[in-house]
Design an enzyme around this catalytic site. Structure first.
Site, PDB file in Angstrom:
ATOM      1  N   SER A  27       0.702  -1.034  -0.029  1.00 26.23           N
ATOM      2  CA  SER A  27      -0.022   0.074   0.114  1.00 26.23           C
ATOM      3  C   SER A  27       0.761   1.217   0.144  1.00 26.23           C
ATOM      4  O   SER A  27       0.324   2.343   0.127  1.00 26.23           O
ATOM      5  CB  SER A  27      -0.897   0.097   1.368  1.00 26.23           C
ATOM      6  OG  SER A  27      -0.291  -0.327   2.570  1.00 26.23           O
ATOM      7  N   ASN A 114      -1.971  -2.635  13.635  1.00 22.04           N
ATOM      8  CA  ASN A 114      -3.177  -2.372  13.549  1.00 22.04           C
ATOM      9  C   ASN A 114      -3.945  -1.125  14.273  1.00 22.04           C
ATOM     10  O   ASN A 114      -4.483  -0.319  13.622  1.00 22.04           O
ATOM     11  CB  ASN A 114      -4.003  -3.738  14.223  1.00 22.04           C
ATOM     12  CG  ASN A 114      -3.861  -4.833  13.238  1.00 22.04           C
ATOM     13  OD1 ASN A 114      -3.216  -4.683  12.400  1.00 22.04           O
ATOM     14  ND2 ASN A 114      -4.279  -6.021  13.771  1.00 22.04           N
ATOM     15  N   THR A 159     -39.660  27.826  -9.668  1.00 25.24           N
ATOM     16  CA  THR A 159     -39.967  26.544  -9.285  1.00 25.24           C
ATOM     17  C   THR A 159     -40.200  25.527 -10.483  1.00 25.24           C
ATOM     18  O   THR A 159     -40.927  26.311 -11.534  1.00 25.24           O
ATOM     19  CB  THR A 159     -41.320  26.395  -8.265  1.00 25.24           C
ATOM     20  OG1 THR A 159     -42.331  26.817  -9.065  1.00 25.24           O
ATOM     21  CG2 THR A 159     -41.353  27.184  -7.082  1.00 25.24           C
ATOM     22  N   HIS A 160     -39.811  24.515 -10.589  1.00 31.60           N
ATOM     23  CA  HIS A 160     -39.963  23.671 -11.904  1.00 31.60           C
ATOM     24  C   HIS A 160     -39.083  24.330 -12.912  1.00 31.60           C
ATOM     25  O   HIS A 160     -39.367  24.084 -14.130  1.00 31.60           O
ATOM     26  CB  HIS A 160     -41.406  23.417 -12.223  1.00 31.60           C
ATOM     27  CG  HIS A 160     -42.296  22.930 -11.300  1.00 31.60           C
ATOM     28  ND1 HIS A 160     -42.712  21.749 -11.068  1.00 31.60           N
ATOM     29  CD2 HIS A 160     -43.069  23.729 -10.342  1.00 31.60           C
ATOM     30  CE1 HIS A 160     -43.545  21.600  -9.965  1.00 31.60           C
ATOM     31  NE2 HIS A 160     -43.694  22.741  -9.650  1.00 31.60           N
ATOM     32  N   SER A 281     -13.262  28.268 -26.373  1.00 34.12           N
ATOM     33  CA  SER A 281     -13.456  27.135 -27.057  1.00 34.12           C
ATOM     34  C   SER A 281     -12.432  27.106 -28.257  1.00 34.12           C
ATOM     35  O   SER A 281     -12.004  28.257 -28.689  1.00 34.12           O
ATOM     36  CB  SER A 281     -14.609  27.064 -27.761  1.00 34.12           C
ATOM     37  OG  SER A 281     -14.747  26.160 -28.920  1.00 34.12           O
ATOM     38  N   LYS A 287     -17.073  31.664 -27.562  1.00 31.59           N
ATOM     39  CA  LYS A 287     -17.284  31.096 -26.222  1.00 31.59           C
ATOM     40  C   LYS A 287     -16.681  31.271 -25.042  1.00 31.59           C
ATOM     41  O   LYS A 287     -15.427  31.608 -25.138  1.00 31.59           O
ATOM     42  CB  LYS A 287     -17.225  29.402 -26.423  1.00 31.59           C
ATOM     43  CG  LYS A 287     -18.072  28.831 -27.413  1.00 31.59           C
ATOM     44  CD  LYS A 287     -19.451  28.723 -27.008  1.00 31.59           C
ATOM     45  CE  LYS A 287     -19.776  27.437 -26.140  1.00 31.59           C
ATOM     46  NZ  LYS A 287     -19.670  26.243 -26.647  1.00 31.59           N
ATOM     47  N   ASN A 289     -16.623  29.464 -21.699  1.00 28.64           N
ATOM     48  CA  ASN A 289     -17.237  28.035 -21.040  1.00 28.64           C
ATOM     49  C   ASN A 289     -16.991  27.964 -19.460  1.00 28.64           C
ATOM     50  O   ASN A 289     -15.840  28.384 -19.181  1.00 28.64           O
ATOM     51  CB  ASN A 289     -16.650  26.783 -21.746  1.00 28.64           C
ATOM     52  CG  ASN A 289     -17.160  26.740 -23.022  1.00 28.64           C
ATOM     53  OD1 ASN A 289     -18.335  27.193 -23.503  1.00 28.64           O
ATOM     54  ND2 ASN A 289     -16.039  25.948 -24.051  1.00 28.64           N
ATOM     55  N   GLU A 294     -18.672  23.485 -14.309  1.00 27.83           N
ATOM     56  CA  GLU A 294     -19.073  22.032 -14.696  1.00 27.83           C
ATOM     57  C   GLU A 294     -18.234  20.958 -13.980  1.00 27.83           C
ATOM     58  O   GLU A 294     -18.812  20.040 -13.561  1.00 27.83           O
ATOM     59  CB  GLU A 294     -18.740  21.962 -16.278  1.00 27.83           C
ATOM     60  CG  GLU A 294     -19.572  22.813 -17.138  1.00 27.83           C
ATOM     61  CD  GLU A 294     -19.274  23.076 -18.503  1.00 27.83           C
ATOM     62  OE1 GLU A 294     -18.446  24.083 -18.859  1.00 27.83           O
ATOM     63  OE2 GLU A 294     -19.580  22.052 -19.148  1.00 27.83           O
ATOM     64  N   TYR A 321      -9.299  -6.490  13.147  1.00 30.89           N
ATOM     65  CA  TYR A 321      -8.661  -5.842  11.724  1.00 30.89           C
ATOM     66  C   TYR A 321      -8.689  -7.081  10.542  1.00 30.89           C
ATOM     67  O   TYR A 321      -8.440  -7.993  10.989  1.00 30.89           O
ATOM     68  CB  TYR A 321      -7.028  -5.498  12.002  1.00 30.89           C
ATOM     69  CG  TYR A 321      -6.600  -4.928  10.784  1.00 30.89           C
ATOM     70  CD1 TYR A 321      -6.707  -3.846  10.186  1.00 30.89           C
ATOM     71  CD2 TYR A 321      -5.779  -5.965  10.030  1.00 30.89           C
ATOM     72  CE1 TYR A 321      -6.193  -3.232   8.956  1.00 30.89           C
ATOM     73  CE2 TYR A 321      -5.378  -5.482   8.753  1.00 30.89           C
ATOM     74  CZ  TYR A 321      -5.225  -4.099   8.578  1.00 30.89           C
ATOM     75  OH  TYR A 321      -4.724  -3.834   7.118  1.00 30.89           O
ATOM     76  N   GLN A 326      -7.300  -2.141   4.582  1.00 30.73           N
ATOM     77  CA  GLN A 326      -5.980  -1.239   3.764  1.00 30.73           C
ATOM     78  C   GLN A 326      -6.748  -0.345   2.515  1.00 30.73           C
ATOM     79  O   GLN A 326      -6.182   0.512   2.243  1.00 30.73           O
ATOM     80  CB  GLN A 326      -5.072  -2.015   3.264  1.00 30.73           C
ATOM     81  CG  GLN A 326      -3.978  -1.628   2.663  1.00 30.73           C
ATOM     82  CD  GLN A 326      -2.904  -2.549   2.356  1.00 30.73           C
ATOM     83  OE1 GLN A 326      -2.186  -2.921   3.276  1.00 30.73           O
ATOM     84  NE2 GLN A 326      -2.729  -2.902   1.039  1.00 30.73           N
ATOM     85  N   LYS A 329      -8.247   3.859   2.351  1.00 34.21           N
ATOM     86  CA  LYS A 329      -7.599   5.238   2.258  1.00 34.21           C
ATOM     87  C   LYS A 329      -7.553   6.170   0.997  1.00 34.21           C
ATOM     88  O   LYS A 329      -8.022   6.941   0.964  1.00 34.21           O
ATOM     89  CB  LYS A 329      -5.890   4.856   2.432  1.00 34.21           C
ATOM     90  CG  LYS A 329      -5.546   4.560   3.685  1.00 34.21           C
ATOM     91  CD  LYS A 329      -4.162   3.920   4.135  1.00 34.21           C
ATOM     92  CE  LYS A 329      -4.073   3.021   5.473  1.00 34.21           C
ATOM     93  NZ  LYS A 329      -5.035   1.786   5.258  1.00 34.21           N
TER      94      LYS A 329
HETATM   95  N1  ARG Z   1      -1.159  -1.338   5.529  1.00 31.92           N
HETATM   96  C1  ARG Z   1      -2.144  -1.999   6.365  1.00 31.92           C
HETATM   97  C2  ARG Z   1      -3.366  -1.072   6.049  1.00 31.92           C
HETATM   98  O1  ARG Z   1      -3.311  -0.323   5.688  1.00 31.92           O
HETATM   99  C3  ARG Z   1      -1.314  -1.667   7.827  1.00 31.92           C
HETATM  100  C4  ARG Z   1      -2.027  -2.519   8.759  1.00 31.92           C
HETATM  101  C5  ARG Z   1      -1.479  -4.066   8.551  1.00 31.92           C
HETATM  102  N2  ARG Z   1      -1.856  -4.723   9.638  1.00 31.92           N
HETATM  103  C6  ARG Z   1      -1.831  -6.119   9.596  1.00 31.92           C
HETATM  104  N3  ARG Z   1      -2.322  -6.875  10.539  1.00 31.92           N
HETATM  105  N4  ARG Z   1      -1.467  -6.702   8.215  1.00 31.92           N
HETATM  106  O2  ARG Z   1      -4.317  -1.634   6.619  1.00 31.92           O
END
Ligand code: ARG
Length: 463
Positions: A27, A114, A159-160, A281, A287, A289, A294, A321, A326, A329
């Protein structure tokens, strides 16, 4: 031969899956964005381990100095991230070992990745909430300033998307001020619930070391440590709440953006956008724009998509966990980036836009927009029941339509042909300005009310 085939496949697997496993498992490409949070968390953890006599002061100092140096290396771009080290936590730990040797290994006492990742992510989302809060405040200020400048700019209310009644542009903009006020409230709520420290929950069960979770929580600006270690390492509600708040804000921004697109269009010509927020444009020289509007409108898709992505990742996960988490994110990073950009663009557009007051007023008078005022006058002055007044007004509108004129331009004789008791006084309510000015009920569109509402909004949202 079956055995040969197995060998063949076996050989392939030995190389192939290992590389693929590394790619799917790593990751670091995206969680490197957590480095500052990871280092801050580690420093707080290390200081606590020293204070509790779990790590010696010498090792503690070496660890803290090593972490500072790593922060500098990453800040300056000198740090070399490695996919083999999977994620930001292991990348930093590996570098710490290179820098300070075996003492680096003491940092992870009474901690797991974790609780570490749960902590880092909370810290990151907390900052993102604050950044979005700042962006919302800027947009709030821009809208309130424009509302004040346009407290008596009369425009058609729809309205509408049909002309309904005259309103003031200031009043219209203040509607968005209310929406954004609720958005800010949602981010603030989310922050309040988020602000508990998971650090010290360890892998899932807590730890046998005599740690002080209150100390690390305070050092990192949390209100308190989380109450249940299993929940702490498996909870991503804070991220989902953030995405939910971001999505709804995005929905609001998309509505504003849509109105800006419509208002800036040639047939409407209610506002002129600045060059800074329009593009030309490549083929049509005339134009202008409204691309920024948008794109603000479109980025709602990303925000909603991020929310759905994380809800789906979390659905049905057993405690505690799971590696699935993972995947929490990227949607959050994407949404936070998109929302901040949208807020900045919306702020710029709102600050720069120039209302065309004459044009707005002219259109506000169209579409028999003061028909309700006419009916209200009949009720007020002639004591006609509203339903009957509505009917009389309908007939008058039909006459105006036949003559191709506006209500205010109908001769008195035409009005009296429908209702003989009508007098000259009725013309005072038939123009758009008078109509808007008359709507003085609390929360109404009259310029006097808008000025009050602007002052109140400054107190509520900008004080
Ligand atoms: N890269 C992992 C995550 O974002 C970190 C936690 C990993 N924990 C594990 N027990 N493998 O979730």
């Amino acid at each position: 031969m079956p055995n040969d085939t197995n060998k063949l496949w076996g050989g392939r697997f030995a190389a192939g899956p290992a590389a693929i496993m590394r790619r799917i498992n790593a990751s670091i490409d995206f969680d490197k964005r957590l480095y500052a949070e990871d280092i801050a968390g580690s420093k707080a953890h290390c200081a606590m381990l020293v204070a509790q006599g779990i790590v010696s002061p010498e090792d503690g100092t070496a660890i803290a100095q090593g972490l500072d140096r790593i922060k500098d290396e990453i800040d300056s771009g000198a740090f070399v991230f490695s996919e083999a080290n999977e994620d930001i936590h292991l990348n930093i730990e590996a570098r710490l070992a290179e820098l300070i040797g075996p003492a680096a290994g003491r940092l992870h006492t009474a901690r797991s990745r974790n609780d570490q990742v749960a902590l880092d992510f909370r810290l990151w989302v907390r900052d993102a909430i604050d950044r979005c809060g700042d962006g919302l405040r800027e947009l709030h200020a821009a809208l309130i300033d424009q509302a004040e400048a346009n407290a008596d700019t009369v425009m058609p209310g729809f309205t509408h998307l049909q002309i309904a009644q005259p309103v003031t542009f200031g009043h219209h903009l203040l509607a968005y001020v209310e929406m954004l006020g609720r958005d800010r409230g949602r981010f603030a709520d989310c922050r309040r619930r988020l602000n508990e420290s998971p650090l010290g929950s360890a892998a899932l069960a807590g730890t046998a070391f005599p740690i002080d979770r209150h100390m690390t929580a305070a050092a990192l600006g949390f209100d308190r440590p989380t109450a249940n270690s299993l929940d702490a390492v498996s909870d991503r509600d804070f991220a989902i709440e953030f995405l939910a708040a971001a999505s709804l804000t995005g929905v609001h921004l998309s509505r504003l953006a849509e109105e800006i697109v419509v208002w800036a269009s040639d047939p409407f010509s209610f506002i002129r956008l600045s060059d800074a927020f329009t593009t030309g444009s490549s083929i049509m020289p005339q134009k202008r724009n409204p691309d920024a509007a948008e794109l603000v409108r479109a980025k709602t898709g990303r925000l909603n998509g991020s929310l759905l992505a994380l809800l789906t990742v979390m659905k049905g996960l057993p405690l505690a966990y799971q590696k699935d988490m993972q995947e929490d994110k990227l949607p959050v990073f994407e949404a936070a980036d998109a929302l901040q950009l949208c807020l900045a663009a919306a702020t710029g557009m709102v600050r720069d836009m120039q209302p065309n007051r004459d044009r707005m007023r002219e259109v506000a008078a169209r579409g028999f927009s003061t028909a309700t005022d006419l009916a209200d006058w009949l009720v007020r002055e002639l004591n006609v029941p509203f339903r009957r007044a509505h009917h009389i007004t309908g007939e008058i509108v039909r006459r105006a339509e036949t003559k191709g004129c506006m209500l205010a331009d109908l001769p008195l004789a035409d009005l009296q042909a429908v209702e003989p008791a009508i007098t000259e006084g009725i013309f005072a309510v038939l123009d758009a300005d008078s109509s808007a000015a008359s709507r003085t009920s609390f929360g109404g569109t009259a310029p006097s009310r808008v000025r009050e509402a602007v002052a109140a909004a400054r107190q509520r949202f900008l004080a």
